[in-house]
Structures are given as structure tokens and as C-alpha cells.
Design a protein around this motif. Structure first.
Motif, short mmCIF file in Angstrom:
data_model
loop_
_atom_site.label_atom_id
_atom_site.label_comp_id
_atom_site.label_asym_id
_atom_site.label_seq_id
_atom_site.Cartn_x
_atom_site.Cartn_y
_atom_site.Cartn_z
N GLN A 246 0.69 -1.15 -0.01
CA GLN A 246 -0.03 0.07 0.11
C GLN A 246 0.93 1.23 0.07
O GLN A 246 0.46 2.33 -0.71
N VAL A 247 1.98 1.25 0.58
CA VAL A 247 2.84 2.22 0.77
C VAL A 247 3.28 2.69 -0.71
O VAL A 247 3.44 3.84 -1.00
N LEU A 248 3.96 1.63 -1.32
CA LEU A 248 4.37 2.06 -2.74
C LEU A 248 3.37 2.46 -3.49
O LEU A 248 3.61 3.10 -4.46
N GLY A 249 2.12 2.15 -3.55
CA GLY A 249 0.92 2.60 -4.22
C GLY A 249 0.85 4.06 -3.78
O GLY A 249 0.33 4.85 -4.79
N ALA A 250 0.65 4.40 -2.74
CA ALA A 250 0.74 5.87 -2.19
C ALA A 250 1.54 6.62 -2.89
O ALA A 250 1.40 7.78 -3.26
#
Length: 451
Positions: A246-250
Motif C-alpha cells: 500500500q505504501v508503494l501505491g501511495a
């Protein structure tokens, strides 16, 4: 004379669908994508009998219909409809199948390397990917995920290459090594992902591929290739979901926000930054959260909302001060004082607050000089020049503008070139000032060499 599309005809026959049934299903899927399509059996007849190729996303929708019916993945080249328009449209799609995402990344890279890709940035394509990613991230939060053990030497090698290419981008600009990274992605990363792996290793490979797809998109953005950049960023967002990161997506949404704001779509830029902020917390990654916050502030500043921009910037700075680089991913390494305070200076440039521009730009420039980062240094130096223009101190503005030219000449970045041309426009009323004349001479010579 037009030739019939026999491959499409055979697949329709195998699926058991009528021409009218295929047309109706394509129209329904188009509605889901916000497209008002009006195909009927005569249109399908032209595709089959005359070999006509529909434009836009229609070839992708035909593939989705046939995939549903046949129980296997059908791609545009399987139905004889893969062309530039089809690839450009596919690059904007947030596919439900990460295998199609990998195909899209491969085909984008091949088309770009062959000099055959020239597609525009599409504003309407921004909403669906951020929505789909955010919904998927909430579903991910509701499921139990154990710790991932990544032990493959190939994964470590991919991450090492990412570090190398990111360093090239930071120090030399997005136009410096993008073609080499595209080649590495297509010849090494994608074939490796398509081997059989254990689930944890497969997720790690998707994660590494998402990082590289993002970096290609970012490099293209920095080099002014906005249509290509948008498509790589959307595909990177999809791969980050496949990886469960999720962090990479953000982080990808932050890049999309930055691009939208640069192109003048500041409302959309705010929405993209806020989608990222809703998908993670500062505890997940203080660096990513601070980046999203400063980009939200930048977009608000472009919209002229000084109160909201300052509030967002203050929140972002609080988070920025929480960063522990030892606990951040490699891709977040660039989110440092040089970058963050440089972005803050750009906020106050748009808000026309020269004192605040100086304060933040000076902090950024000090770090850039220590790190020998010419691109970020040039952008921050351009903000200082604009602060002097806003004070009507034209001599000082010209001196700083000449520094921007010198720094820009050492990198391959369209953003730096745009900063120079922006200063030329802003200094045009002062063309009789000697320092401005010297700046214009230096800028014209440098821009001429680039052209």
C-alpha cells in the motif's frame, strides 16, 4: 482491399456468442468505464468481414468479453487489433489481471524504444486508477497478511538495479538513462516474474517491478514525456496492488499528483494526493506521507488557496520531521531536506510570498550543494530568482537565474528547462537590464544546444 479478421471470427465462434451479443456486452463494459458505446451486430460484422479496427479502449473491451466466455486471457494481438491507439488506451487501464499489466508495460517499452509511441496525457484517466487502488488497499487492510520472507537473489539484484537507476535520475535527470531502464525491465524483470514462484517471492517480484515501472514513469515525466509517464505510473499502481504494498501505491499516487499539478490540473492533483493520504498512515511511511502532504500543499497553492496550502504544508513538515531513513524503503531516499524544502519553496512561489520562498529554498540549496544535486538545486535556485522578481529586485533575480542556467546545462530534465523558460518570460519586461541580457544570452545558448 480490406482483409477479413479471421482470428477474431474464430474466437467469436469458439465463444458461442452472436455478433449482437458481443456488441451488447462490449457496450455494457464501456458504460462501466464511462464510455458511451453504441455498437451493434453490423459493427462486429465490419470488424470480422472487413478487418476494421475500432479505436480507443474497444479492442481491450472485446478481449475482456472473449476472456470471460473462453475462460482464458485474450489480448489485443490475439484478435488482430493491437495498434498504437489500442496500446495507448490499454496503458490507461487499471487491469483486474496483473499479467495484462505486465504485457502493457512490456509493450509500452517496446513501442517507446522503437520510436513508435506518441500518445497524449489524458486527464479523464486519473480518477479510476486511484479509486480502484484505494478500494483494493482497504480490502487489503481487512485481511490478515503474515510477514514476507524475500530470499531470491534475483529480487535483490533487481532492487540493486533500481537503486542505481534512481541515483542516475536524481543526479542527472530523467532523460539520462530511461531507455536503458526500459530495456532492463523488458528483457530481465518481466521474464523473471513470469516464471513459477512461491507466493511470497511472487509478491516480492511484483513489488520490485512496481518500483521500476514507477521510476520509468517518473523519468519520463521529468523529461516531458507526459503521455508515456502517465501510462507507466498507472501500471505501476496496479503492480503495487498485486504486491500488496500500500505504501508503494501511495508513492505512485504522489507521482501522479505531481504530474497533474505540473500540467495545470491542480484539482485532480489534490484528489490524487488525498487518495494516497487516505490509503496509508504516517506510521506506515513518514517519508511517503510527508511527500503526499507537500504535494497536496503544492496543488492547493497553485489553486491560490493560501490558508489550506499553508495548513497542509505545516502538517507535512511535522510528518517530515518524523522520518527515520533506516526504516524507509529505498525509493523514499530522495525525500530529504533538499527535496522537501525545495517543494515548500515552490508552494510559496505560487503564493507569492518571497520571504518564505527564501527561507525554504535556502535550506534546499544548502543540501543540494552538499550532495551535488544539480536538478533539485536548479529548481530551488529558480524559486529564489522568482522571489527576487516578486520583490522587484531584478539584478538579484538575473544573477540567480544565471545560476539556474548553469545547473540546468548539467542535467537532462525538461522540468529544469521549463524553469529557465519561465524565468525568461518573467524577466521579459526587464530586457534592458544588463544582468537580464546576460541571462537571456546564456539561456538562449543553453536551450539552443539542447534543441
Amino acid at each position: 482491399m480490406a482483409e477479413p479478421n479471421t482470428t477474431l471470427a474464430e474466437l467469436i465462434t469458439e465463444s458461442g456468442m452472436s455478433w449482437a451479443g458481443l456488441a451488447k456486452r462490449v457496450n455494457n463494459l464501456g458504460t462501466d468505464e464511462g464510455q458511451a458505446l453504441r455498437y451493434d451486430y453490423t459493427a462486429v460484422g465490419r470488424w470480422v468481414k472487413q478487418g476494421q479496427k475500432p479505436r480507443g479502449i474497444t479492442p481491450t473491451l472485446i478481449c475482456r468479453v472473449l476472456s470471460e466466455r473462453l475462460g482464458r486471457t485474450i489480448r489485443p494481438h490475439d484478435i488482430g487489433m493491437e495498434g498504437m491507439d489500442s496500446l495507448a488506451a490499454r496503458g490507461l487501464q487499471y487491469s483486474p489481471d496483473p499479467e495484462i499489466t505486465l504485457d502493457t508495460i512490456r509493450d509500452l517499452g517496446a513501442a517507446y524504444s522503437a520510436g513508435a509511441f506518441n500518445a497524449p496525457f489524458i486527464l479523464a484517466a486519473l480518477a479510476a486508477p486511484s479509486r480502484d487502488w484505494l478500494l483494493a488497499s482497504f480490502e487489503e487492510l481487512e485481511s490478515e497478511r503474515g510477514p514476507r520472507v524475500i530470499g531470491m537473489k534475483q529480487v535483490a539484484g533487481i532492487r540493486d538495479m533500481f537503486s542505481l537507476f534512481q541515483e542516475m535520475d536524481v543526479m542527472r535527470g530523467g532523460g539520462h538513462a530511461r531507455t536503458a531502464l526500459i530495456s532492463y525491465m523488458n528483457t530481465t524483470v518481466i521474464p523473471l516474474i513470469r516464471r513459477d514462484h512461491q507466493p511470497d517471492v511472487q509478491a516480492a517480484l511484483y513489488d520490485a517491478a512496481a518500483e521500476q515501472a514507477y521510476l520509468i514513469g517518473w523519468m519520463a515525466y521529468d523529461d516531458g514525456e507526459h503521455g508515456l509517464a502517465q501510462r507507466y505510473l498507472i501500471q505501476a499502481l496496479r503492480l503495487s496492488q498485486a504486491a500488496g504494498n500500500q505504501v508503494l501505491g501511495a508513492h505512485v499516487l504522489a507521482g501522479m499528483s505531481d504530474q497533474a499539478n505540473l500540467l495545470g490540473h491542480s484539482y485532480e492533483a489534490v484528489a490524487l494526493a488525498r487518495a494516497g493520504l487516505h490509503g496509508i498512515t504516517a506510521h506506515d511511511s513518514a517519508a511517503c506521507y510527508a511527500d503526499l502532504g507537500i504535494l497536496e500543499a503544492r496543488a492547493l497553492a497553485r489553486l491560490g488557496d493560501a490558508r489550506a496550502a499553508t495548513k497542509a504544508l505545516n502538517r507535512a513538515e511535522t510528518t517530515f520531521n518524523m522520518i527515520d531513513q533506516d526504516n524507509e524503503p529505498e525509493w523514499a531516499r530522495f525525500i530529504d531536506r533538499a527535496y522537501f524544502y525545495g517543494e515548500a519553496a515552490q508552494c510559496f512561489r505560487d503564493l507569492q510570498q518571497p520571504t518564505e520562498i527564501d527561507r525554504f529554498a535556502d535550506l534546499s540549496i544548502q543540501e543540494c550543494q552538499a550532495q551535488r544535486r544539480a536538478r533539485r538545486g536548479g529548481l530551488s535556485q529558480a524559486a529564489v530568482a522568482m522571489a527576487h522578481i516578486q520583490r522587484n529586485d531584478i539584478d538579484a533575480a538575473a544573477e540567480n537565474a544565471k545560476i539556474v542556467v548553469r545547473l540546468t546545462a548539467s542535467v537532462n530534465s525538461s522540468r529544469c528547462l521549463e524553469a529557465v523558460t519561465d524565468l525568461q518570460r518573467s524577466l521579459k519586461p526587464y530586457a534592458s537590464v544588463q544582468g537580464v541580457q546576460e541571462f537571456n544570452r546564456d539561456a538562449s545558448q543553453m536551450l539552443g544546444l539542447v534543441a
